[in-house]
Design an enzyme around this catalytic site. Sequence first.
Site, PDB file in Angstrom:
ATOM      1  N   LYS A 137      19.657 -26.556  17.270  1.00  0.00           N
ATOM      2  CA  LYS A 137      18.314 -25.979  17.117  1.00  0.00           C
ATOM      3  C   LYS A 137      18.501 -24.595  16.496  1.00  0.00           C
ATOM      4  CE  LYS A 137      13.984 -26.975  18.341  1.00  0.00           C
ATOM      5  NZ  LYS A 137      13.351 -28.298  18.382  1.00  0.00           N
ATOM      6  N   ARG A 184      12.499 -23.157  14.840  1.00  0.00           N
ATOM      7  CA  ARG A 184      11.303 -22.558  15.395  1.00  0.00           C
ATOM      8  C   ARG A 184      11.196 -21.121  14.911  1.00  0.00           C
ATOM      9  NH1 ARG A 184       9.913 -24.126  21.629  1.00  0.00           N
ATOM     10  NH2 ARG A 184       9.555 -26.183  20.780  1.00  0.00           N
ATOM     11  N   ALA A 219      -0.993 -35.226  24.601  1.00  0.00           N
ATOM     12  CA  ALA A 219      -1.645 -33.992  24.149  1.00  0.00           C
ATOM     13  C   ALA A 219      -0.706 -32.794  24.247  1.00  0.00           C
ATOM     14  CB  ALA A 219      -2.915 -33.742  24.946  1.00  0.00           C
ATOM     15  N   ASN A 265       5.724 -33.772  24.881  1.00  0.00           N
ATOM     16  CA  ASN A 265       7.008 -33.181  25.247  1.00  0.00           C
ATOM     17  C   ASN A 265       6.906 -32.501  26.606  1.00  0.00           C
ATOM     18  OD1 ASN A 265       9.039 -33.560  23.201  1.00  0.00           O
ATOM     19  ND2 ASN A 265       7.713 -32.383  21.823  1.00  0.00           N
TER      20      ASN A 265
HETATM   21  P1  NAD Z   1      -1.727 -33.408  17.708  1.00  0.00           P
HETATM   22  O1  NAD Z   1      -1.906 -31.946  17.724  1.00  0.00           O
HETATM   23  O2  NAD Z   1      -1.989 -34.171  16.456  1.00  0.00           O
HETATM   24  O3  NAD Z   1      -2.604 -34.104  18.866  1.00  0.00           O
HETATM   25  C1  NAD Z   1      -2.886 -33.515  20.097  1.00  0.00           C
HETATM   26  C2  NAD Z   1      -4.272 -33.979  20.491  1.00  0.00           C
HETATM   27  O4  NAD Z   1      -4.534 -33.533  21.811  1.00  0.00           O
HETATM   28  C3  NAD Z   1      -5.372 -33.420  19.599  1.00  0.00           C
HETATM   29  O5  NAD Z   1      -6.224 -34.448  19.171  1.00  0.00           O
HETATM   30  C4  NAD Z   1      -6.089 -32.429  20.513  1.00  0.00           C
HETATM   31  O6  NAD Z   1      -7.464 -32.300  20.196  1.00  0.00           O
HETATM   32  C5  NAD Z   1      -5.861 -33.090  21.853  1.00  0.00           C
HETATM   33  N1  NAD Z   1      -6.075 -32.195  22.992  1.00  0.00           N
HETATM   34  C6  NAD Z   1      -5.885 -30.867  23.081  1.00  0.00           C
HETATM   35  N2  NAD Z   1      -6.221 -30.403  24.295  1.00  0.00           N
HETATM   36  C7  NAD Z   1      -6.631 -31.484  24.981  1.00  0.00           C
HETATM   37  C8  NAD Z   1      -7.116 -31.672  26.307  1.00  0.00           C
HETATM   38  N3  NAD Z   1      -7.266 -30.656  27.164  1.00  0.00           N
HETATM   39  N4  NAD Z   1      -7.429 -32.936  26.719  1.00  0.00           N
HETATM   40  C9  NAD Z   1      -7.305 -33.987  25.860  1.00  0.00           C
HETATM   41  N5  NAD Z   1      -6.876 -33.854  24.600  1.00  0.00           N
HETATM   42  C10 NAD Z   1      -6.531 -32.636  24.175  1.00  0.00           C
HETATM   43  O7  NAD Z   1      -0.222 -33.652  18.205  1.00  0.00           O
HETATM   44  P2  NAD Z   1       0.668 -34.984  18.054  1.00  0.00           P
HETATM   45  O8  NAD Z   1       1.541 -34.856  16.872  1.00  0.00           O
HETATM   46  O9  NAD Z   1      -0.204 -36.183  18.223  1.00  0.00           O
HETATM   47  O10 NAD Z   1       1.607 -34.833  19.332  1.00  0.00           O
HETATM   48  C11 NAD Z   1       1.121 -35.082  20.638  1.00  0.00           C
HETATM   49  C12 NAD Z   1       2.233 -34.776  21.636  1.00  0.00           C
HETATM   50  O11 NAD Z   1       3.396 -35.562  21.333  1.00  0.00           O
HETATM   51  C13 NAD Z   1       2.699 -33.313  21.608  1.00  0.00           C
HETATM   52  O12 NAD Z   1       3.091 -32.946  22.913  1.00  0.00           O
HETATM   53  C14 NAD Z   1       3.941 -33.364  20.719  1.00  0.00           C
HETATM   54  O13 NAD Z   1       4.848 -32.333  21.019  1.00  0.00           O
HETATM   55  C15 NAD Z   1       4.516 -34.723  21.109  1.00  0.00           C
HETATM   56  N6  NAD Z   1       5.376 -35.297  20.064  1.00  0.00           N
HETATM   57  C16 NAD Z   1       4.872 -35.555  18.829  1.00  0.00           C
HETATM   58  C17 NAD Z   1       5.703 -36.098  17.848  1.00  0.00           C
HETATM   59  C18 NAD Z   1       5.193 -36.409  16.458  1.00  0.00           C
HETATM   60  O14 NAD Z   1       5.898 -37.080  15.713  1.00  0.00           O
HETATM   61  N7  NAD Z   1       4.008 -35.969  16.084  1.00  0.00           N
HETATM   62  C19 NAD Z   1       7.043 -36.384  18.136  1.00  0.00           C
HETATM   63  C20 NAD Z   1       7.533 -36.119  19.434  1.00  0.00           C
HETATM   64  C21 NAD Z   1       6.675 -35.577  20.391  1.00  0.00           C
END
Ligand code: NAD
Length: 380
Positions: free
Chosen positions: A89, A53, A252, A275
């Site tokens: 980390k 990070r 989200a 998360n």
């Molecule tokens: P992303 O940024 O692609 O998607 C997040 C989505 O949430 C976006 O489409 C955004 O417009 C939407 N959003 C934002 N505010 C909102 C609200 N108030 N109401 C409804 N929707 C809203 O992120 P991602 O990669 O899809 O990850 C989603 C979650 O999963 C995050 O918390 C991330 O930490 C977790 N995560 C992702 C991965 C991965 O492989 N991408 C792995 C582990 C955990």
Amino acid sequence: MNLLNKSANHQPSVLEKIAGHEQVVFCNDPVSGLQAIIAIHNTTLGPALGGTRMAPYASMDEALDDVLRLSKGMTYKCAAADVDFGGGKAVIIGDPAKDKSPELFRAFGQFVDSLGGRFYTGTDMGTTMDDFVHAMRETTRIVGTPESFGGSGDSSIPTAAGVINGLRATIETLYGSDDLSRATYAVQGLGKVGYKVAEQLLDAGARLYVSDISEQSLKDITLKAERSPGTVQVVAPHEIHLTDADIFVPCAFGGVINDTTIGTLRCKAICGSANNQLQRDELAHTLREKEILFAPDYIVNGGGLIQVADELYGANPERVLLKTRHIYDAVLEVFREAHADSITTLEAANRMCDKRIANRGARNSFFTNTIKPKWNIRNH
Ligand code: NAD
């Protein structure tokens, strides 16, 4: 002399703070300006794995607290995902918008390399693959790289597959069958993970409520629903947790289960990728009292981690998808144990991970772990 003795009312020293960790490395490179901390929490299951990070921490203490907390979380996440890695980390102290340079990331790569394979890392908040291209000139211990760098690429595909497996285990527990079409879902966030989860639920014939702040994502999923056996109803972002859906699927952001929302939930279960869904761990008790099954997020969203860990055997998307099946088994086990012992699902998950680490620890010393041949496969 015991430096860990505590007197009354004293601020914990660095040694006291890191007492639960195996190794913490403070990195300082005056030439590039790099100031970073690498925390290795526990390598019983294998070398430490965790992202790096970059953030403008207000103080070294704040950076240390963050890296210690996050690296410990990775130990549990790795144990839950059943991968042969431990928890680690790194944090780089600096403003991602102003303080990045190729030299800084090369210096960071040198520090990672100096750990001789005890720590593997990749991108996290504030860092991108463009940064790690420079670190990769100094170390081979970088994972989660794009396909063009020999890595496994987009982690949202296995993450979504893991969520679907978590949902199957949840439905199995609720209804005695893992047929996804049996339940209704409220999917919050149609981003990289949430959209893929929603697509697969629609293909399975499920009824969905969805919300996002992106109009385009809502249009796309509505079009997708027209070509699928399932149905979709768009709701306002602030109403997604209020629907009558059986399962709330947060995809989200974190903290979505908090003191304000928890009393308004009408769902039977919560299972999504976001998360840190619980604003505080204690809310797991409230969910238990309300008889809402909570699938711990650090298990459900482990698909990306499973993919990164699998890179050691050479990228193979099909094998990774098969391995995400493990999330189904882990979520089922956690639900069963929580029910049998009248504890929260979070307590059951942590206990399952502690047991896995203890069992492995009975056979391994952490120094023998890092020299096992498999961790050198992609490095020679
Ligand atoms: P992303 O940024 O692609 O998607 C997040 C989505 O949430 C976006 O489409 C955004 O417009 C939407 N959003 C934002 N505010 C909102 C609200 N108030 N109401 C409804 N929707 C809203 O992120 P991602 O990669 O899809 O990850 C989603 C979650 O999963 C995050 O918390 C991330 O930490 C977790 N995560 C992702 C991965 C991965 O492989 N991408 C792995 C582990 C955990």
